[in-house]
Scaffold this active site. Structure first.
Site, short mmCIF file in Angstrom:
data_model
loop_
_atom_site.label_atom_id
_atom_site.label_comp_id
_atom_site.label_asym_id
_atom_site.label_seq_id
_atom_site.Cartn_x
_atom_site.Cartn_y
_atom_site.Cartn_z
N LYS A 121 35.81 -8.67 -7.00
CA LYS A 121 37.04 -7.92 -6.72
C LYS A 121 36.97 -7.14 -5.42
O LYS A 121 37.97 -7.01 -4.72
CB LYS A 121 37.41 -7.01 -7.89
CG LYS A 121 36.37 -6.05 -8.37
CD LYS A 121 36.87 -5.25 -9.58
CE LYS A 121 35.77 -4.42 -10.19
NZ LYS A 121 34.78 -5.25 -10.93
N THR A 122 35.78 -6.63 -5.06
CA THR A 122 35.67 -5.89 -3.80
C THR A 122 35.95 -6.81 -2.61
O THR A 122 36.76 -6.48 -1.73
CB THR A 122 34.27 -5.27 -3.67
OG1 THR A 122 34.05 -4.36 -4.75
CG2 THR A 122 34.13 -4.53 -2.34
N GLU A 165 41.53 -2.17 -5.28
CA GLU A 165 40.49 -2.71 -6.15
C GLU A 165 40.62 -1.98 -7.49
O GLU A 165 40.38 -0.78 -7.58
CB GLU A 165 39.10 -2.51 -5.55
CG GLU A 165 38.01 -3.05 -6.46
CD GLU A 165 36.61 -2.90 -5.88
OE1 GLU A 165 35.66 -3.03 -6.67
OE2 GLU A 165 36.48 -2.65 -4.66
#
Length: 455
Positions: A121-122, A165
């Site tokens: 996700k980052t 995020e």
């Protein structure tokens, strides 16, 4: 939310635990929006220094005095409710927000692109933010690590889009209204919060179900594929993917693939980052950026220029002919993906220096972590980075080492003492090696410790 659903009328915001990646990102956005920002943390670091450079007043240690004049106080999840600054705020009637509540207030009125998943996700959030910036959509963003190109983890843009995020660890990813939800993958983690994997799955179902636009979902992940609603913009290498990855190319210097949408070729995507996992992250970024109006050519150009985020396969230095690369991987799937990316670099040995993260996670996944590490050529395991948890009797990094040793034998090493880690690694490393410092804790400091010994 203590009566605060927006930051209208607020002048000064005080952040407790401001030195962490999540809170420092919010601080950057607040400053960009014109708020007066102060904060506190236990120690200085690069993130604190960057905040001070943009005008944030940061206090070391915790004291009730630090909240004087604050209209709102917010705290990271690492801060206990008994913290003296939070207690003082409550006593004075100053609203106290969690990080998720502050993020929800900051994003009020924006079109939020929320990215979540067990892994990726980052990177995916960073790729989307960079793509939308290249498309002149002027997004804001909050990312859990510094975007290398921008040198910051948070940014206040003038456009209507806000890329976030979204943290699934305690279900706070449901706190933000989602114009577009992006889900990268779904594996068992944070079960200490959820209680069961079924509860985690249900939380992801609510996350993608709350998307105003058709959610972007990785169909290569069977668990996510099962959650995809009709009309979802699925992506992956699978034939069922609407945005399909074809002909992936993995080299020592880059990754690339051809991109098809509903069987129509859009063009080629080239990435300056390695690994099939990053090919999927790139495809997610394409799907999300197209969904909110970015043209493909601008997205492709941005991804070609993408140089990563801190602690995600980040080259740190070369010492005596060995390359030192730092990576945040702390789950079995992440370890596997990172090792596959490392193999793209060539034929040198892959030496992993691994630090398990949290006792609860090590208890649940210790054997799987060790088995994943078995794909390396040499592994050095140290003890658990507690991350604020109390030790669990009988749980240590030794369980990870033993599982790795089942595959690697004497090429798996146990160094319980974190203080002795760098010296042992220095004795193992040879010219031509790729040394991966891996984990979510202070193992990231080993490269500088090695420099003191070998540089």
């Amino acid at each position: 939310m203590a009566g605060v659903t927006s930051l209208e009328g607020i002048r000064r915001v005080h952040l407790v635990g401001i030195g962490g990646a999540g809170m420092s990102a919010l601080a950057s956005v607040l400053v960009g929006r014109g708020f007066v920002v102060s904060g506190s943390d236990l120690k200085r670091g690069p993130l604190v220094e960057r905040l001070e450079a943009i005008g944030v007043e940061v206090h070391l240690g915790h004291d009730a005095r630090w909240i004087d004049g604050a209209d709102v106080v917010a705290a990271s999840t690492a801060i206990p409710s008994s913290n003296v600054e939070l207690a003082a705020a409550r006593a004075r009637g100053v609203p106290v927000l969690s990080r998720a509540e502050l993020l929800a207030a900051l994003t009020a009125g924006k079109q939020v692109v929320a990215v979540s998943g067990t892994h990726g996700k980052t990177t995916t959030t960073a790729m989307i933010a960079q793509a939308l910036q290249a498309a002149d959509l002027a997004p804001s963003w909050v990312i859990g690590a510094e975007l290398n190109e921008a040198g910051a983890s948070g940014h206040a843009g003038i456009g209507s889009l806000f890329v976030v995020e979204a943290d699934e660890s305690d279900a706070t990813f449901l706190a933000v209204d989602r114009h577009l939800a992006v889900a990268t993958n779904l594996e068992p983690d944070h079960l200490d919060h959820y209680g069961s994997f079924d509860a985690l799955v249900a939380s992801f179902e609510a996350f993608v179900g709350g998307s105003a636009l058709a959610p972007v979902i990785c169909v290569d992940d069977p668990r996510l594929a099962a959650l995809a609603p009709e009309g979802a913009l699925t992506y992956g290498v699978a034939e069922a993917a609407r945005l399909q990855i074809r002909n992936p190319v993995l080299t020592p210097t880059h990754s690339a693939f051809e991109c098809f949408l509903d069987h129509r070729r859009l063009g080629s995507i080239e990435l300056g980052v390695l690994g099939m996992h990053n090919v999927r992250n790139g495809a997610a970024a394409v799907a999300a950026a197209l969904s909110v109006g970015a043209p493909f050519d601008a997205v492709a150009l941005a991804l070609r220029r993408y140089v990563g985020v801190a602690r995600r396969f980040q080259f740190k230095r070369e010492l005596r002919g060995a390359r030192i690369i730092d990576d945040y991987a702390h789950l079995p799937g992440e370890i596997t993906a990172t090792l596959q990316a490392a193999r793209q670099l060539g034929s040198g040995r892959i030496v992993v220096v691994f630090q398990p993260h949290r006792y609860s996670r090590t208890k649940l996944l210790g054997v799987e972590l060790g088995r994943a590490l078995g794909d390396a050529d040499e592994v050095v395991v140290t003890d658990v980075y507690a991350a604020g948890e109390e030790p669990i009797p009988g749980v240590s990094g030794e369980v990870v080492w033993r599982a790795a040793a089942e595959r690697l034998g004497e090429r798996a090493h146990w160094v319980a003492d974190r203080g002795a880690l760098a010296a042992f690694v220095a004795s193992v490393v040879r010219p031509g090696d790729v040394v991966l410092t891996m984990g979510a804790g202070d193992v990231t400091m080993v490269d500088s410790e090695l420099e003191d010994l070998l540089g």
